[in-house]
Design an enzyme around this catalytic site. Sequence first.
Site, PDB file in Angstrom:
ATOM      1  N   ASP A  39       9.225  -3.296  -1.765  1.00 10.32           N
ATOM      2  CA  ASP A  39       9.152  -1.851  -1.594  1.00 10.32           C
ATOM      3  C   ASP A  39       9.903  -1.325  -0.397  1.00 10.32           C
ATOM      4  OD1 ASP A  39       7.812   0.528  -0.766  1.00 10.32           O
ATOM      5  OD2 ASP A  39       5.827  -0.192  -1.708  1.00 10.32           O
ATOM      6  N   ASP A  84       6.698  -8.197  -4.718  1.00 13.33           N
ATOM      7  CA  ASP A  84       6.625  -6.670  -4.583  1.00 13.33           C
ATOM      8  C   ASP A  84       7.791  -6.497  -3.421  1.00 13.33           C
ATOM      9  OD1 ASP A  84       6.239  -4.090  -4.360  1.00 13.33           O
ATOM     10  OD2 ASP A  84       4.463  -4.341  -2.892  1.00 13.33           O
ATOM     11  N   ASP A 121       7.587  -8.397  -0.128  1.00 10.38           N
ATOM     12  CA  ASP A 121       6.293  -8.293   0.770  1.00 10.38           C
ATOM     13  C   ASP A 121       5.636  -9.605   0.699  1.00 10.38           C
ATOM     14  OD1 ASP A 121       3.870  -5.904   1.261  1.00 10.38           O
ATOM     15  OD2 ASP A 121       3.089  -7.765   0.636  1.00 10.38           O
TER      16      ASP A 121
END
Lengths: 342, 409
Positions: free
Chosen positions: B98, B96, B307
């Site tokens: 982000d 991920d 992440d």
Amino acid sequence: MSATPLSWHAKYPFSKRTFDHLRQIGFKLEDVASPDNPVVERALGRIGEAIQRGVVGERVDAGILDAMSFLTAAAIVSWTGEPLLMRRYALAEAKRAGRILAVEDLKDIVSLASNTFGWQVKLAEGVSPYEVAVHVKDYLRNAVTLRAPKWKLVNRLVDGGYVYVTRGEAARLLEVEVEKLVFRVVSDFSSTPIPRDLRGVIGEVRGRFSESRPYEAVQTVGGVRVEAFPPCMREMYAKLKAGAKLSHVERFSLTAFLIGVGMELEDIFKLFTSVSDFDERLTWYQIRHIAGQVGGGTRYSPPKCETLRMHGLCTQPDELCGRIRHPISYYRVKVRGARGGG
Amino acid sequence: MEAETLGFIREMFRRFYTEHMEEVKPPSMMELREFGFLEFGEKMMVRHKGFRKPEELRMFIAQHVPAHVYYSSAYYRDPEAEMELKGWLGADLVFDIDADHIPTTCKEEHDRWMCRECGASGRGMAPDRCPRCGGAVEAETWFCEACLEAAKEETIKLLDILVQDFGLSYGELSVCFSGHRGYHVHVEDEALRELGREERREIVDYVRGQGIEVELHGLLERPNLTAPGWRGRLTRGLYEVLSRYGPEELRALGLRPRVVKALTEGRSSILRRIEDGVPLTTTPGVGRTSWTKLAAEAARVRGALVDTVVTADVHRLIRLPSTLHGKTALKVAEVPVRGLEGFDPLREAVAFKGGSVKVFVERALSFRVGETVYGPYEGRVVELPLQPALLLMCKGVARLVEAGEVRQA
């Protein structure tokens, strides 16, 4: 398949090739299961070395007999029902294998890794100083248990899905595999009935083992003993099992206590995550933190009785509580008492 | 959120899912996955759902019209059982990226945070804990092009590492725009499926360049721009840092003025030495400690800021591609892996075309949808096409005034 030299079986008695060979020649444990059989004698030698020195000797003079003695030793260790001895034996066999592998031919290292442990592995050519390329999944599965910075993946040469290692490093990684495998082999014997003729021998091994470690021997028969917990810990444990929410102090105290009495971290983790929706990552981190495996490296002890009282966690102290000042002492006294008394 | 606004959003989501039912593409081996849904206005997720056929999943979504749709990266023998009884069989490797976790300078302009306990507040990227009282902070984030671009940069770096170092083929990778501020990368590789959390955490550190020790890579003795793995990457990072950074930025790395001077004045010769693979330790005026600081910066620059939690979590639920993000009404859009560079999320993720809706906007910074830039707005009624209107309503900064032609349609 080309004939396997006898020395292979002696060196790597846990290997798939050796297991296949023993099956082929129809080896059965019952056939050697008498105290004066040389296989049993050698097996007892292996166990003795594991207990005394923490590593099984490297001699490989008896060929297939050595392989048989390995299996027999694994069975005997299993039948003692001592989980700590099982671990110690697995580790001692692994160390032996590691020593042999460190000076082994590269092609034999690769062959053991791929045939017995299913590694995707190849010879590393022209990537000095590395000699072996191990698939990243096989590398990680074993390297995560090793702490030195050089084992961290980010500090390795990783290329095209392979991690490059030296011969010695490959041996060390295989050692981790061997330990796991031997432990499985040992565990698998637990459901096999104990041959009558070996009962005496097993009793002797058990005796020798507990003599070698007078204090720890009380800890784990089938994990920890909940009935020996002090009232405070019993209460927190019951609360947790019932799915109730523990306060931070309670969680810390119970975790540190369980670690202190020798419960496996994985089991503590399962205990916490199975009963509630704890954040798994955080829980695992906290457990390892308390155990001193991450963070500052300090292993925390549970709070002493006085502190527990201050937090209002000392509930229904009993007579033994009056004589101790720390929950772990309570557990030790209780377990030792139960043993000694019957 | 007002009932009327919520009802409108839900109605639009329902319409999207009815009209685009076939676009909802279930993950591979869907019968082994757990699905989770977050309903509008609910905080608790409906999880432990299982579906055997794509139609079942599509019907469920069209009927329930959830705000968010998730599926497990994990495969389970029995995905509907409670967690301990599911029987974990493995999990895809997911990443991920982000913008929330990438420091960008524009965050000072569009992000704010507030401490839930003591009320302290500030601008920019939210700290983990309140710097004043240590309490939990609430972040108010906006999305902007620069943030999305930064997330894309990190994703590109990640893909390069996965292909070069981990030997994955582009066919095994899929990339999605998350529908909000970042990207998801899914790796479906059988060999990596059984990795546990510790192993995945090692992979995270690897792609982030975290915990790297330059000595172990022989960087200072043998820099090499084309070497595989992190030695090459560190060398290229060093090269980039040295050619791009001015004296200010170099000083910010903790280098002494004397060293900064040696680096800037000798720049071209130092760069040439790196090209030629000359040991860095022989550079006049720049010692080992300084090189180590520079190398740390090189690792930061070349690592992909993924992440750390998502990848290590082997039970993670992640957004299902082609569904809507309940906080933006944008689509979780699949990105062609080789075409990431030219991918424009604010065009490709548009789920609603046309329409005209009147909304009262409390406060919104400017933003782009498709080719049009909207805003900034503050405390007034504006008439907007459906997608930007929904976006502001989903973000909770606007309420419905008049549905306009959308309702009748």
